[in-house]
Scaffold this motif. Structure first.
Motif, PDB file in Angstrom:
ATOM      1  N   ILE A 173       0.867  -1.182   0.000  1.00 31.66           N
ATOM      2  CA  ILE A 173       0.000   0.000   0.000  1.00 31.66           C
ATOM      3  C   ILE A 173       0.901   1.228   0.000  1.00 31.66           C
ATOM      4  CG2 ILE A 173      -1.733   1.305   1.286  1.00 31.66           C
ATOM      5  CD1 ILE A 173      -2.678  -1.407   2.459  1.00 31.66           C
ATOM      6  N   PRO A 174       0.889   2.032  -1.066  1.00 36.47           N
ATOM      7  CA  PRO A 174       1.847   3.131  -1.161  1.00 36.47           C
ATOM      8  C   PRO A 174       1.455   4.410  -0.420  1.00 36.47           C
ATOM      9  CG  PRO A 174       0.592   2.988  -3.181  1.00 36.47           C
ATOM     10  CD  PRO A 174       0.143   1.839  -2.308  1.00 36.47           C
ATOM     11  N   GLN A 175       0.206   4.544  -0.027  1.00 37.52           N
ATOM     12  CA  GLN A 175      -0.241   5.796   0.581  1.00 37.52           C
ATOM     13  C   GLN A 175      -0.175   5.726   2.106  1.00 37.52           C
ATOM     14  OE1 GLN A 175      -2.397   4.012  -1.426  1.00 37.52           O
ATOM     15  NE2 GLN A 175      -2.286   5.159  -3.331  1.00 37.52           N
ATOM     16  N   TRP A 176       0.453   6.765   2.706  1.00 37.45           N
ATOM     17  CA  TRP A 176       0.528   6.864   4.164  1.00 37.45           C
ATOM     18  C   TRP A 176      -0.863   6.842   4.772  1.00 37.45           C
ATOM     19  CZ3 TRP A 176       5.362   6.433   5.779  1.00 37.45           C
ATOM     20  CH2 TRP A 176       6.408   6.995   5.052  1.00 37.45           C
ATOM     21  N   ASN A 177      -1.774   7.634   4.193  1.00 37.48           N
ATOM     22  CA  ASN A 177      -3.097   7.805   4.808  1.00 37.48           C
ATOM     23  C   ASN A 177      -3.886   6.501   4.860  1.00 37.48           C
ATOM     24  OD1 ASN A 177      -3.357   8.040   1.958  1.00 37.48           O
ATOM     25  ND2 ASN A 177      -5.276   9.131   2.162  1.00 37.48           N
ATOM     26  N   VAL A 178      -3.753   5.662   3.864  1.00 36.61           N
ATOM     27  CA  VAL A 178      -4.487   4.392   3.861  1.00 36.61           C
ATOM     28  C   VAL A 178      -3.964   3.487   4.977  1.00 36.61           C
ATOM     29  CG1 VAL A 178      -5.003   2.315   2.522  1.00 36.61           C
ATOM     30  CG2 VAL A 178      -5.069   4.564   1.412  1.00 36.61           C
ATOM     31  N   LEU A 179      -2.655   3.371   5.085  1.00 30.22           N
ATOM     32  CA  LEU A 179      -2.075   2.567   6.158  1.00 30.22           C
ATOM     33  C   LEU A 179      -2.453   3.136   7.530  1.00 30.22           C
ATOM     34  CD1 LEU A 179       1.449   1.828   4.677  1.00 30.22           C
ATOM     35  CD2 LEU A 179      -0.321   0.139   5.220  1.00 30.22           C
ATOM     36  N   CYS A 180      -2.451   4.450   7.634  1.00 27.08           N
ATOM     37  CA  CYS A 180      -2.795   5.085   8.907  1.00 27.08           C
ATOM     38  C   CYS A 180      -4.256   4.844   9.273  1.00 27.08           C
ATOM     39  CB  CYS A 180      -2.486   6.576   8.865  1.00 27.08           C
ATOM     40  SG  CYS A 180      -0.713   6.946   8.925  1.00 27.08           S
ATOM     41  N   ARG A 181      -5.128   4.816   8.306  1.00 29.33           N
ATOM     42  CA  ARG A 181      -6.545   4.518   8.594  1.00 29.33           C
ATOM     43  C   ARG A 181      -6.694   3.102   9.133  1.00 29.33           C
ATOM     44  NH1 ARG A 181      -8.942   6.743   2.914  1.00 29.33           N
ATOM     45  NH2 ARG A 181      -8.327   8.912   3.202  1.00 29.33           N
ATOM     46  N   TRP A 182      -5.997   2.146   8.520  1.00 26.54           N
ATOM     47  CA  TRP A 182      -6.025   0.770   9.008  1.00 26.54           C
ATOM     48  C   TRP A 182      -5.513   0.723  10.445  1.00 26.54           C
ATOM     49  CZ3 TRP A 182      -8.097  -3.646   7.265  1.00 26.54           C
ATOM     50  CH2 TRP A 182      -8.466  -3.727   5.935  1.00 26.54           C
ATOM     51  N   ALA A 183      -4.408   1.429  10.686  1.00 26.61           N
ATOM     52  CA  ALA A 183      -3.799   1.429  12.019  1.00 26.61           C
ATOM     53  C   ALA A 183      -4.761   2.009  13.053  1.00 26.61           C
ATOM     54  CB  ALA A 183      -2.499   2.230  11.991  1.00 26.61           C
ATOM     55  N   LEU A 184      -5.400   3.107  12.729  1.00 25.49           N
ATOM     56  CA  LEU A 184      -6.346   3.715  13.665  1.00 25.49           C
ATOM     57  C   LEU A 184      -7.488   2.758  13.967  1.00 25.49           C
ATOM     58  CD1 LEU A 184      -7.295   6.151  15.317  1.00 25.49           C
ATOM     59  CD2 LEU A 184      -8.494   6.942  13.255  1.00 25.49           C
ATOM     60  N   ALA A 185      -8.025   2.132  12.949  1.00 25.34           N
ATOM     61  CA  ALA A 185      -9.141   1.200  13.153  1.00 25.34           C
ATOM     62  C   ALA A 185      -8.720   0.022  14.033  1.00 25.34           C
ATOM     63  CB  ALA A 185      -9.664   0.699  11.805  1.00 25.34           C
ATOM     64  N   LEU A 186      -7.516  -0.503  13.817  1.00 27.27           N
ATOM     65  CA  LEU A 186      -7.027  -1.616  14.639  1.00 27.27           C
ATOM     66  C   LEU A 186      -6.925  -1.220  16.106  1.00 27.27           C
ATOM     67  CD1 LEU A 186      -4.223  -3.138  12.409  1.00 27.27           C
ATOM     68  CD2 LEU A 186      -6.349  -4.256  13.126  1.00 27.27           C
ATOM     69  N   SER A 187      -6.416  -0.039  16.350  1.00 28.52           N
ATOM     70  CA  SER A 187      -6.260   0.397  17.731  1.00 28.52           C
ATOM     71  C   SER A 187      -7.605   0.706  18.387  1.00 28.52           C
ATOM     72  CB  SER A 187      -5.354   1.626  17.811  1.00 28.52           C
ATOM     73  OG  SER A 187      -5.166   2.010  19.154  1.00 28.52           O
ATOM     74  N   LEU A 188      -8.492   1.353  17.661  1.00 24.69           N
ATOM     75  CA  LEU A 188      -9.795   1.711  18.241  1.00 24.69           C
ATOM     76  C   LEU A 188     -10.623   0.480  18.585  1.00 24.69           C
ATOM     77  CD1 LEU A 188     -10.847   4.821  16.132  1.00 24.69           C
ATOM     78  CD2 LEU A 188     -10.063   4.783  18.512  1.00 24.69           C
ATOM     79  N   GLN A 189     -10.432  -0.614  17.868  1.00 26.79           N
ATOM     80  CA  GLN A 189     -11.213  -1.816  18.175  1.00 26.79           C
ATOM     81  C   GLN A 189     -10.718  -2.506  19.441  1.00 26.79           C
ATOM     82  OE1 GLN A 189     -10.982  -4.464  14.807  1.00 26.79           O
ATOM     83  NE2 GLN A 189      -9.387  -5.690  15.728  1.00 26.79           N
ATOM     84  N   ASP A 190      -9.515  -2.179  19.889  1.00 25.37           N
ATOM     85  CA  ASP A 190      -8.969  -2.722  21.133  1.00 25.37           C
ATOM     86  C   ASP A 190      -9.522  -1.887  22.292  1.00 25.37           C
ATOM     87  OD1 ASP A 190      -7.445  -3.368  23.376  1.00 25.37           O
ATOM     88  OD2 ASP A 190      -5.572  -3.496  22.261  1.00 25.37           O
ATOM     89  N   PRO A 191     -10.295  -2.484  23.188  1.00 26.39           N
ATOM     90  CA  PRO A 191     -10.914  -1.707  24.261  1.00 26.39           C
ATOM     91  C   PRO A 191      -9.947  -1.212  25.339  1.00 26.39           C
ATOM     92  CG  PRO A 191     -11.430  -4.024  24.527  1.00 26.39           C
ATOM     93  CD  PRO A 191     -10.693  -3.887  23.229  1.00 26.39           C
ATOM     94  N   SER A 192      -8.730  -1.743  25.376  1.00 28.40           N
ATOM     95  CA  SER A 192      -7.782  -1.304  26.397  1.00 28.40           C
ATOM     96  C   SER A 192      -7.279   0.110  26.087  1.00 28.40           C
ATOM     97  CB  SER A 192      -6.609  -2.276  26.497  1.00 28.40           C
ATOM     98  OG  SER A 192      -5.792  -2.190  25.346  1.00 28.40           O
TER      99      SER A 192
END
Length: 128
Positions: free
Chosen positions: A27-46
């Protein structure tokens, strides 16, 4: 701290550079990877352990670029997370929540070998 500009730390940039490689996610775009990263973290309730992150890399993007056409949804998710964590969803708290969860999510992306490919990212999203 504000949502106008999203900045990354040098370690987060280094991890994303690795994830952008064709042998990884490709995935060449920073923003796309960052969106995935944000979603992964937000789904973690800790609550993320790291609160103070030095955003010292040369990677930055506007909120509009980061969130794209779904910026209202991302903003609502961040505000909801503030409330869930017992914080008022002020602009400063929302911006801090973004930085902390974005960086934790980038850590998740690089730490789990299954999440270093497109297939693994999609599979983790479908399984959640």
């Amino acid at each position: 701290m504000s949502l106008d500009t999203v900045r990354l730390s040098q370690p987060a940039k280094d991890r994303l550079v690795w994830l952008k490689r064709p042998a990884s996610t490709g995935i060449p775009q920073w923003n796309v990877l960052c969106r995935w990263a944000l979603a992964l973290s937000l789904q973690d309730p800790s609550t993320p352990l790291v609160k103070d992150i030095v955003t010292d890399s040369n990677v930055e993007m506007t909120w509009k670029t980061f969130a794209g056409q779904h910026r209202d949804l991302y903003l609502a998710l961040l505000k909801q997370r503030c409330i869930a964590d017992g914080e008022e969803p002020t602009d400063e708290n929302v911006a801090r929540t973004l930085v902390v969860h974005l960086h934790r999510g980038i850590g998740y992306l690089g730490a789990d070998k299954e999440k270093t490919t497109i297939e693994g990212l999609v599979q983790s999203a479908v399984a959640s």
